[in-house]
Scaffold this active site. Structure first.
Site, PDB file in Angstrom:
ATOM      1  N   ASP A  16       0.974  -1.220  -0.115  1.00 33.26           N
ATOM      2  CA  ASP A  16      -0.101  -0.061  -0.152  1.00 33.26           C
ATOM      3  C   ASP A  16       0.757   1.294  -0.115  1.00 33.26           C
ATOM      4  O   ASP A  16       0.566   2.367  -0.517  1.00 33.26           O
ATOM      5  CB  ASP A  16      -0.899  -0.001   1.419  1.00 33.26           C
ATOM      6  N   CYS A 240      -4.001   5.128  -2.275  1.00 32.57           N
ATOM      7  CA  CYS A 240      -4.471   4.590  -3.244  1.00 32.57           C
ATOM      8  C   CYS A 240      -4.544   5.511  -4.614  1.00 32.57           C
ATOM      9  O   CYS A 240      -5.012   6.377  -4.433  1.00 32.57           O
ATOM     10  CB  CYS A 240      -6.046   3.915  -3.138  1.00 32.57           C
TER      11      CYS A 240
HETATM   12  P1  HMG Z   1      -9.078  -4.080 -16.679  1.00 25.32           P
HETATM   13  O1  HMG Z   1      -8.359  -3.115 -17.684  1.00 25.32           O
HETATM   14  O2  HMG Z   1     -10.549  -4.004 -16.636  1.00 25.32           O
HETATM   15  O3  HMG Z   1      -8.726  -5.521 -17.220  1.00 25.32           O
HETATM   16  O4  HMG Z   1      -8.374  -3.895 -15.229  1.00 25.32           O
HETATM   17  P2  HMG Z   1      -9.103  -6.562 -18.216  1.00 25.32           P
HETATM   18  O5  HMG Z   1      -9.425  -7.988 -17.647  1.00 25.32           O
HETATM   19  O6  HMG Z   1     -10.005  -6.160 -19.144  1.00 25.32           O
HETATM   20  O7  HMG Z   1      -7.615  -6.686 -18.837  1.00 25.32           O
HETATM   21  C1  HMG Z   1      -6.964  -5.523 -19.673  1.00 25.32           C
HETATM   22  C2  HMG Z   1      -5.440  -5.910 -19.539  1.00 25.32           C
HETATM   23  O8  HMG Z   1      -5.097  -6.184 -18.255  1.00 25.32           O
HETATM   24  C3  HMG Z   1      -5.329  -7.199 -20.361  1.00 25.32           C
HETATM   25  O9  HMG Z   1      -3.995  -6.987 -21.098  1.00 25.32           O
HETATM   26  C4  HMG Z   1      -5.001  -8.134 -19.215  1.00 25.32           C
HETATM   27  O10 HMG Z   1      -4.136  -9.416 -19.648  1.00 25.32           O
HETATM   28  C5  HMG Z   1      -4.270  -7.387 -18.133  1.00 25.32           C
HETATM   29  P3  HMG Z   1      -3.999  -6.662 -22.381  1.00 25.32           P
HETATM   30  O11 HMG Z   1      -4.683  -8.144 -23.140  1.00 25.32           O
HETATM   31  O12 HMG Z   1      -4.679  -5.620 -22.889  1.00 25.32           O
HETATM   32  O13 HMG Z   1      -2.748  -6.737 -22.855  1.00 25.32           O
HETATM   33  N1  HMG Z   1      -4.511  -7.842 -16.681  1.00 25.32           N
HETATM   34  C6  HMG Z   1      -3.394  -8.075 -16.101  1.00 25.32           C
HETATM   35  N2  HMG Z   1      -2.044  -8.042 -16.161  1.00 25.32           N
HETATM   36  C7  HMG Z   1      -1.379  -8.263 -14.997  1.00 25.32           C
HETATM   37  N3  HMG Z   1      -1.976  -8.825 -14.014  1.00 25.32           N
HETATM   38  C8  HMG Z   1      -3.295  -8.954 -13.729  1.00 25.32           C
HETATM   39  C9  HMG Z   1      -4.004  -8.617 -14.680  1.00 25.32           C
HETATM   40  N4  HMG Z   1      -5.419  -8.425 -15.056  1.00 25.32           N
HETATM   41  C10 HMG Z   1      -5.610  -8.027 -16.211  1.00 25.32           C
HETATM   42  N5  HMG Z   1      -3.733  -9.256 -12.462  1.00 25.32           N
HETATM   43  C11 HMG Z   1      -7.857  -4.503 -13.144  1.00 25.32           C
HETATM   44  C12 HMG Z   1      -8.898  -4.569 -14.213  1.00 25.32           C
HETATM   45  C13 HMG Z   1      -8.357  -5.334 -11.992  1.00 25.32           C
HETATM   46  C14 HMG Z   1      -6.983  -5.782 -14.030  1.00 25.32           C
HETATM   47  C15 HMG Z   1      -7.101  -3.336 -13.083  1.00 25.32           C
HETATM   48  O14 HMG Z   1      -8.210  -2.373 -12.619  1.00 25.32           O
HETATM   49  C16 HMG Z   1      -6.088  -3.292 -11.871  1.00 25.32           C
HETATM   50  O15 HMG Z   1      -5.288  -3.892 -11.949  1.00 25.32           O
HETATM   51  N6  HMG Z   1      -6.677  -2.404 -11.039  1.00 25.32           N
HETATM   52  C17 HMG Z   1      -5.857  -2.348  -9.847  1.00 25.32           C
HETATM   53  C18 HMG Z   1      -5.955  -1.044  -9.194  1.00 25.32           C
HETATM   54  C19 HMG Z   1      -5.147  -0.975  -7.882  1.00 25.32           C
HETATM   55  O16 HMG Z   1      -4.104  -1.904  -7.534  1.00 25.32           O
HETATM   56  N7  HMG Z   1      -5.519  -0.363  -6.805  1.00 25.32           N
HETATM   57  C20 HMG Z   1      -4.873  -0.141  -5.653  1.00 25.32           C
HETATM   58  C21 HMG Z   1      -5.095  -1.375  -4.652  1.00 25.32           C
HETATM   59  S1  HMG Z   1      -6.535  -1.190  -3.672  1.00 25.32           S
HETATM   60  C22 HMG Z   1      -5.997  -0.374  -2.467  1.00 25.32           C
HETATM   61  O17 HMG Z   1      -5.100   0.321  -2.074  1.00 25.32           O
HETATM   62  C23 HMG Z   1      -7.238  -0.379  -1.283  1.00 25.32           C
HETATM   63  C24 HMG Z   1      -6.514  -1.036  -0.031  1.00 25.32           C
HETATM   64  O18 HMG Z   1      -5.370  -0.730   0.464  1.00 25.32           O
HETATM   65  C25 HMG Z   1      -7.677  -0.881   1.149  1.00 25.32           C
HETATM   66  C26 HMG Z   1      -8.141   0.318   1.653  1.00 25.32           C
HETATM   67  O19 HMG Z   1      -7.338   1.144   1.605  1.00 25.32           O
HETATM   68  O20 HMG Z   1      -9.155   0.594   1.283  1.00 25.32           O
HETATM   69  C27 HMG Z   1      -6.447  -2.465  -0.410  1.00 25.32           C
HETATM   70 MG    MG Z   2      -5.121   1.125   1.738  1.00 29.24          MG
END
Ligand code: HMG
Ligand code: MG
Length: 299
Positions: A16, A240
Protein backbone atom coordinates in the site's frame (compact mmCIF):
# COMPACT_ATOMS: atom_id res chain seq x y z
CA UNK A 1 -14.61 -2.71 27.41
CA UNK A 2 -11.24 -4.38 27.96
CA UNK A 3 -8.47 -4.11 25.41
CA UNK A 4 -6.89 -7.16 23.74
CA UNK A 5 -3.69 -8.50 25.38
CA UNK A 6 -1.95 -8.72 22.03
CA UNK A 7 -2.43 -7.36 18.53
CA UNK A 8 -1.13 -8.60 15.19
CA UNK A 9 0.15 -5.83 12.97
CA UNK A 10 -0.27 -6.39 9.23
CA UNK A 11 2.49 -4.33 7.68
CA UNK A 12 1.23 -3.08 4.32
CA UNK A 13 4.02 -0.58 3.53
CA UNK A 14 5.73 -2.56 0.76
CA UNK A 15 2.37 -2.80 -1.05
CA UNK A 16 0.00 0.00 0.00
CA UNK A 17 2.94 2.30 0.74
CA UNK A 18 4.87 1.87 -2.46
CA UNK A 19 1.92 1.56 -4.87
CA UNK A 20 1.30 5.29 -4.53
CA UNK A 21 4.83 6.66 -4.85
CA UNK A 22 5.39 8.99 -7.78
CA UNK A 23 8.90 7.59 -8.24
CA UNK A 24 9.48 3.96 -9.12
CA UNK A 25 11.51 2.35 -6.35
CA UNK A 26 14.11 -0.22 -7.52
CA UNK A 27 13.21 -3.84 -6.74
CA UNK A 28 16.44 -4.16 -4.70
CA UNK A 29 15.19 -1.45 -2.32
CA UNK A 30 11.79 -3.14 -2.00
CA UNK A 31 13.51 -6.42 -1.20
CA UNK A 32 15.72 -4.75 1.39
CA UNK A 33 12.68 -3.06 2.92
CA UNK A 34 10.85 -6.37 3.32
CA UNK A 35 13.95 -8.10 4.71
CA UNK A 36 14.45 -5.30 7.24
CA UNK A 37 10.77 -5.43 8.24
CA UNK A 38 11.05 -9.21 8.64
CA UNK A 39 13.73 -8.69 11.28
CA UNK A 40 11.58 -6.41 13.46
CA UNK A 41 9.27 -9.10 14.82
CA UNK A 42 6.38 -8.37 12.45
CA UNK A 43 4.50 -11.55 11.61
CA UNK A 44 2.64 -10.41 8.50
CA UNK A 45 4.14 -8.30 5.73
CA UNK A 46 2.09 -7.63 2.60
CA UNK A 47 4.90 -7.87 0.09
CA UNK A 48 3.53 -6.60 -3.22
CA UNK A 49 0.63 -6.70 -5.64
CA UNK A 50 -0.09 -8.67 -8.81
CA UNK A 51 -2.43 -6.12 -10.35
CA UNK A 52 -2.18 -4.84 -13.91
CA UNK A 53 1.22 -3.14 -14.36
CA UNK A 54 -0.56 -0.65 -16.59
CA UNK A 55 -2.75 0.39 -13.67
CA UNK A 56 -0.01 0.35 -11.01
CA UNK A 57 3.42 0.57 -12.69
CA UNK A 58 5.05 1.08 -9.28
CA UNK A 59 4.57 -2.63 -8.52
CA UNK A 60 5.27 -4.08 -11.97
CA UNK A 61 8.28 -5.88 -10.45
CA UNK A 62 6.08 -7.96 -8.10
CA UNK A 63 7.50 -11.33 -9.21
CA UNK A 64 11.10 -10.14 -8.90
CA UNK A 65 10.45 -8.75 -5.43
CA UNK A 66 8.71 -11.87 -4.17
CA UNK A 67 11.47 -14.09 -5.54
CA UNK A 68 14.18 -11.90 -4.01
CA UNK A 69 13.10 -11.69 -0.38
CA UNK A 70 14.46 -13.88 2.41
CA UNK A 71 11.48 -15.62 3.91
CA UNK A 72 11.84 -15.71 7.65
CA UNK A 73 10.11 -18.64 9.38
CA UNK A 74 7.01 -17.47 11.21
CA UNK A 75 6.50 -14.47 8.93
CA UNK A 76 3.70 -14.48 6.33
CA UNK A 77 4.14 -12.60 3.05
CA UNK A 78 0.69 -12.17 1.46
CA UNK A 79 0.24 -10.38 -1.87
CA UNK A 80 -2.69 -8.53 -3.44
CA UNK A 81 -4.47 -10.09 -6.45
CA UNK A 82 -7.42 -8.52 -8.31
CA UNK A 83 -8.46 -11.52 -10.42
CA UNK A 84 -7.51 -15.06 -11.49
CA UNK A 85 -4.78 -13.74 -13.76
CA UNK A 86 -3.21 -11.98 -10.78
CA UNK A 87 -3.61 -15.11 -8.66
CA UNK A 88 -1.84 -17.23 -11.26
CA UNK A 89 1.00 -14.73 -11.60
CA UNK A 90 1.32 -14.60 -7.81
CA UNK A 91 1.42 -18.37 -7.46
CA UNK A 92 3.98 -18.70 -10.26
CA UNK A 93 6.12 -16.23 -8.33
CA UNK A 94 5.85 -18.30 -5.16
CA UNK A 95 3.05 -16.57 -3.22
CA UNK A 96 1.45 -18.78 -0.57
CA UNK A 97 -1.08 -16.24 0.73
CA UNK A 98 -3.17 -13.77 -1.26
CA UNK A 99 -5.61 -10.93 -0.69
CA UNK A 100 -8.55 -9.96 -2.87
CA UNK A 101 -9.99 -6.46 -2.71
CA UNK A 102 -13.23 -4.71 -3.45
CA UNK A 103 -15.16 -1.80 -1.97
CA UNK A 104 -18.41 -0.85 -0.28
CA UNK A 105 -18.86 1.95 -2.80
CA UNK A 106 -19.74 1.33 -6.45
CA UNK A 107 -18.19 4.57 -7.68
CA UNK A 108 -14.82 3.84 -6.10
CA UNK A 109 -14.79 0.23 -7.27
CA UNK A 110 -15.35 1.26 -10.88
CA UNK A 111 -12.36 3.57 -10.76
CA UNK A 112 -10.12 1.20 -8.82
CA UNK A 113 -10.75 -2.14 -10.51
CA UNK A 114 -13.06 -1.31 -13.39
CA UNK A 115 -15.89 -3.43 -12.01
CA UNK A 116 -19.08 -3.13 -10.03
CA UNK A 117 -19.09 -4.66 -6.54
CA UNK A 118 -21.02 -7.70 -7.74
CA UNK A 119 -18.76 -8.13 -10.78
CA UNK A 120 -15.74 -8.02 -8.49
CA UNK A 121 -17.23 -10.63 -6.17
CA UNK A 122 -17.92 -12.83 -9.19
CA UNK A 123 -14.27 -12.39 -10.28
CA UNK A 124 -13.15 -13.66 -6.91
CA UNK A 125 -15.07 -16.95 -7.18
CA UNK A 126 -12.46 -18.64 -9.41
CA UNK A 127 -9.69 -17.15 -7.26
CA UNK A 128 -11.27 -18.63 -4.13
CA UNK A 129 -11.73 -22.01 -5.84
CA UNK A 130 -8.09 -22.10 -6.98
CA UNK A 131 -6.86 -20.95 -3.57
CA UNK A 132 -8.89 -23.63 -1.84
CA UNK A 133 -7.48 -26.30 -4.13
CA UNK A 134 -3.95 -24.98 -3.50
CA UNK A 135 -4.51 -24.59 0.26
CA UNK A 136 -3.74 -20.87 0.01
CA UNK A 137 -5.34 -18.66 2.68
CA UNK A 138 -7.15 -15.60 1.32
CA UNK A 139 -7.71 -12.23 2.98
CA UNK A 140 -10.46 -9.92 1.69
CA UNK A 141 -10.36 -6.14 1.74
CA UNK A 142 -13.38 -3.87 1.82
CA UNK A 143 -12.46 -0.29 0.87
CA UNK A 144 -14.32 2.98 1.51
CA UNK A 145 -15.94 1.67 4.71
CA UNK A 146 -16.21 5.16 6.22
CA UNK A 147 -16.62 7.28 3.13
CA UNK A 148 -15.97 7.41 -0.60
CA UNK A 149 -14.20 10.19 -2.52
CA UNK A 150 -16.81 10.00 -5.30
CA UNK A 151 -20.01 8.89 -3.57
CA UNK A 152 -19.60 10.56 -0.14
CA UNK A 153 -21.29 8.67 2.68
CA UNK A 154 -21.31 4.89 2.46
CA UNK A 155 -24.24 3.14 4.19
CA UNK A 156 -23.22 0.65 6.89
CA UNK A 157 -25.46 -1.94 5.28
CA UNK A 158 -23.29 -1.79 2.13
CA UNK A 159 -20.11 -2.33 4.16
CA UNK A 160 -21.64 -5.27 6.00
CA UNK A 161 -23.02 -6.84 2.82
CA UNK A 162 -19.60 -6.90 1.16
CA UNK A 163 -17.78 -8.09 4.29
CA UNK A 164 -20.29 -10.92 4.70
CA UNK A 165 -19.98 -11.89 1.03
CA UNK A 166 -16.18 -12.11 1.29
CA UNK A 167 -16.39 -14.09 4.50
CA UNK A 168 -18.95 -16.54 3.08
CA UNK A 169 -16.79 -16.96 0.01
CA UNK A 170 -14.01 -18.26 2.25
CA UNK A 171 -11.83 -15.25 3.11
CA UNK A 172 -10.27 -16.09 6.46
CA UNK A 173 -9.78 -12.43 7.36
CA UNK A 174 -11.65 -9.31 6.26
CA UNK A 175 -9.82 -5.99 6.42
CA UNK A 176 -12.07 -2.95 6.72
CA UNK A 177 -10.44 0.01 4.99
CA UNK A 178 -11.01 3.70 5.52
CA UNK A 179 -9.34 4.34 2.18
CA UNK A 180 -9.47 8.13 2.37
CA UNK A 181 -9.10 8.48 6.13
CA UNK A 182 -12.26 10.51 6.70
CA UNK A 183 -13.65 8.45 9.57
CA UNK A 184 -13.89 9.63 13.15
CA UNK A 185 -13.87 7.39 16.27
CA UNK A 186 -17.59 7.01 16.94
CA UNK A 187 -18.25 6.24 13.26
CA UNK A 188 -15.35 3.79 13.13
CA UNK A 189 -16.63 1.99 16.21
CA UNK A 190 -20.19 1.87 14.88
CA UNK A 191 -18.97 0.49 11.56
CA UNK A 192 -16.94 -2.26 13.23
CA UNK A 193 -19.82 -3.05 15.58
CA UNK A 194 -22.21 -3.43 12.65
CA UNK A 195 -19.86 -5.71 10.69
CA UNK A 196 -19.00 -7.77 13.80
CA UNK A 197 -22.69 -8.54 14.22
CA UNK A 198 -22.44 -10.54 10.97
CA UNK A 199 -18.78 -11.64 10.75
CA UNK A 200 -16.88 -12.91 13.82
CA UNK A 201 -14.59 -10.26 15.31
CA UNK A 202 -11.70 -12.78 15.20
CA UNK A 203 -11.96 -12.64 11.40
CA UNK A 204 -11.83 -8.83 11.20
CA UNK A 205 -8.97 -6.37 10.75
CA UNK A 206 -8.96 -2.59 10.47
CA UNK A 207 -7.09 -0.54 7.87
CA UNK A 208 -6.95 3.20 8.45
CA UNK A 209 -5.42 5.87 6.30
CA UNK A 210 -4.47 9.02 8.18
CA UNK A 211 -5.47 11.67 5.66
CA UNK A 212 -7.54 13.60 8.22
CA UNK A 213 -5.33 12.79 11.25
CA UNK A 214 -7.93 10.49 12.82
CA UNK A 215 -6.31 7.10 12.41
CA UNK A 216 -4.91 6.48 15.92
CA UNK A 217 -8.12 7.70 17.55
CA UNK A 218 -10.11 5.42 15.25
CA UNK A 219 -7.85 2.48 16.05
CA UNK A 220 -8.27 3.01 19.79
CA UNK A 221 -12.06 3.08 19.41
CA UNK A 222 -11.91 -0.17 17.42
CA UNK A 223 -9.58 -1.82 19.95
CA UNK A 224 -12.16 -1.04 22.61
CA UNK A 225 -14.72 -2.70 20.37
CA UNK A 226 -12.58 -5.86 20.32
CA UNK A 227 -10.54 -5.92 17.12
CA UNK A 228 -7.02 -7.40 17.42
CA UNK A 229 -5.58 -7.13 13.88
CA UNK A 230 -4.39 -3.74 12.62
CA UNK A 231 -3.02 -2.81 9.19
CA UNK A 232 -0.42 -0.06 9.02
CA UNK A 233 2.53 1.06 6.90
CA UNK A 234 6.04 1.80 8.06
CA UNK A 235 6.95 5.49 7.73
CA UNK A 236 3.28 6.29 7.10
CA UNK A 237 3.60 5.73 3.36
CA UNK A 238 0.64 4.84 1.25
CA UNK A 239 -2.50 5.77 -0.53
CA UNK A 240 -4.59 4.47 -3.33
CA UNK A 241 -3.84 5.90 -6.78
CA UNK A 242 -7.54 5.54 -7.66
CA UNK A 243 -8.93 7.28 -4.54
CA UNK A 244 -8.86 11.04 -4.97
CA UNK A 245 -7.34 12.66 -1.88
CA UNK A 246 -6.14 9.43 -0.27
CA UNK A 247 -2.85 9.83 1.54
CA UNK A 248 -0.68 7.70 3.80
CA UNK A 249 -1.64 4.76 5.92
CA UNK A 250 -1.34 5.19 9.65
CA UNK A 251 2.36 4.70 10.46
CA UNK A 252 3.24 1.30 11.93
CA UNK A 253 5.68 2.92 14.35
CA UNK A 254 2.92 5.18 15.73
CA UNK A 255 0.52 2.25 16.13
CA UNK A 256 3.14 0.07 17.86
CA UNK A 257 4.09 2.91 20.21
CA UNK A 258 0.45 3.44 21.18
CA UNK A 259 -0.19 -0.28 21.64
CA UNK A 260 2.89 -0.77 23.81
CA UNK A 261 1.86 2.25 25.86
CA UNK A 262 -1.51 0.59 26.41
CA UNK A 263 0.25 -2.59 27.61
CA UNK A 264 -0.69 -4.48 24.44
CA UNK A 265 1.92 -6.90 23.08
CA UNK A 266 2.82 -6.75 19.36
CA UNK A 267 6.07 -8.72 19.29
CA UNK A 268 7.59 -5.82 17.34
CA UNK A 269 10.92 -4.15 18.17
CA UNK A 270 9.90 -0.49 17.94
CA UNK A 271 13.45 0.86 17.58
CA UNK A 272 14.20 -1.51 14.71
CA UNK A 273 10.88 -0.63 13.04
CA UNK A 274 11.50 3.11 13.40
CA UNK A 275 15.01 2.74 11.99
CA UNK A 276 13.55 0.85 9.02
CA UNK A 277 11.02 3.66 8.50
CA UNK A 278 13.77 6.29 8.49
CA UNK A 279 15.83 4.17 6.08
CA UNK A 280 12.80 3.89 3.74
CA UNK A 281 12.18 7.63 3.96
CA UNK A 282 15.81 8.27 3.01
CA UNK A 283 15.40 6.01 -0.05
CA UNK A 284 12.28 8.01 -0.95
CA UNK A 285 14.17 11.26 -0.45
CA UNK A 286 12.07 12.68 2.36
CA UNK A 287 11.48 12.62 6.09
CA UNK A 288 9.60 9.70 7.65
CA UNK A 289 5.85 10.23 7.93
CA UNK A 290 5.90 8.62 11.39
CA UNK A 291 5.90 10.97 14.36
CA UNK A 292 7.36 8.22 16.52
CA UNK A 293 10.01 7.53 13.88
CA UNK A 294 11.04 11.20 14.08
CA UNK A 295 10.96 11.26 17.88
CA UNK A 296 13.21 8.19 18.05
CA UNK A 297 15.69 9.50 15.46
CA UNK A 298 19.24 9.88 16.77
CA UNK A 299 19.78 13.58 17.57
P1 HMG B 1 -9.16 -4.03 -16.83
O1 HMG B 1 -8.46 -3.09 -17.74
O2 HMG B 1 -10.64 -3.94 -16.69
O3 HMG B 1 -8.72 -5.55 -17.10
O4 HMG B 1 -8.51 -3.86 -15.39
P2 HMG B 1 -9.06 -6.58 -18.23
O5 HMG B 1 -9.42 -7.87 -17.55
O6 HMG B 1 -10.01 -6.00 -19.23
O7 HMG B 1 -7.63 -6.76 -18.92
C1 HMG B 1 -6.99 -5.67 -19.57
C2 HMG B 1 -5.51 -5.97 -19.69
O8 HMG B 1 -4.94 -6.09 -18.39
C3 HMG B 1 -5.20 -7.28 -20.38
O9 HMG B 1 -3.96 -7.10 -21.08
C4 HMG B 1 -4.98 -8.23 -19.25
O10 HMG B 1 -4.12 -9.30 -19.61
C5 HMG B 1 -4.30 -7.34 -18.23
P3 HMG B 1 -3.91 -6.81 -22.65
O11 HMG B 1 -4.58 -8.00 -23.26
O12 HMG B 1 -4.67 -5.53 -22.87
O13 HMG B 1 -2.45 -6.70 -22.92
N1 HMG B 1 -4.49 -7.80 -16.85
C6 HMG B 1 -3.48 -8.09 -16.00
N2 HMG B 1 -2.15 -8.02 -16.13
C7 HMG B 1 -1.41 -8.39 -15.07
N3 HMG B 1 -1.94 -8.79 -13.89
C8 HMG B 1 -3.27 -8.87 -13.72
C9 HMG B 1 -4.09 -8.50 -14.80
N4 HMG B 1 -5.43 -8.48 -14.97
C10 HMG B 1 -5.66 -8.06 -16.22
N5 HMG B 1 -3.76 -9.26 -12.56
C11 HMG B 1 -7.85 -4.74 -13.25
C12 HMG B 1 -8.97 -4.61 -14.28
C13 HMG B 1 -8.46 -5.29 -12.00
C14 HMG B 1 -6.78 -5.68 -13.80
C15 HMG B 1 -7.24 -3.33 -13.03
O14 HMG B 1 -8.26 -2.43 -12.76
C16 HMG B 1 -6.25 -3.29 -11.89
O15 HMG B 1 -5.20 -3.93 -11.93
N6 HMG B 1 -6.57 -2.51 -10.85
C17 HMG B 1 -5.73 -2.44 -9.66
C18 HMG B 1 -5.87 -1.10 -9.00
C19 HMG B 1 -5.07 -1.11 -7.72
O16 HMG B 1 -4.11 -1.85 -7.57
N7 HMG B 1 -5.46 -0.24 -6.79
C20 HMG B 1 -4.79 -0.16 -5.51
C21 HMG B 1 -5.03 -1.34 -4.63
S1 HMG B 1 -6.54 -1.28 -3.71
C22 HMG B 1 -6.18 -0.34 -2.33
O17 HMG B 1 -5.14 0.28 -2.27
C23 HMG B 1 -7.14 -0.32 -1.17
C24 HMG B 1 -6.64 -1.13 0.03
O18 HMG B 1 -5.38 -0.66 0.49
C25 HMG B 1 -7.65 -1.02 1.19
C26 HMG B 1 -8.04 0.43 1.49
O19 HMG B 1 -7.18 1.27 1.75
O20 HMG B 1 -9.24 0.67 1.43
C27 HMG B 1 -6.49 -2.63 -0.33
MG1 MG C 1 -5.07 1.08 1.78
Amino acid sequence: MSLPASVRIVEVGPRDGLQNEAAIIPAADKIELINRLSATGLRTIEATSFVSPRWVPQLADAAEVLAGIERRPGVAYPVLVPNLQGYERARAAGADRVSVFTAASEAFNQRNINASIDQSLARFEPVMAAAKADDVPVRGYVSTVLGCPYQGDVPLADVTRVAVALHRMGCEEISLGDTIGVGTPAKARAMLHAVAAEVPMEALAIHFHDTWGQALANILACLEEGVAVIDSAVAGTGGCPYARGASGNVASEDVVYMLHGLGIDTGVDLDALAATGRWLASRLGRETGSRVGRALAPQ
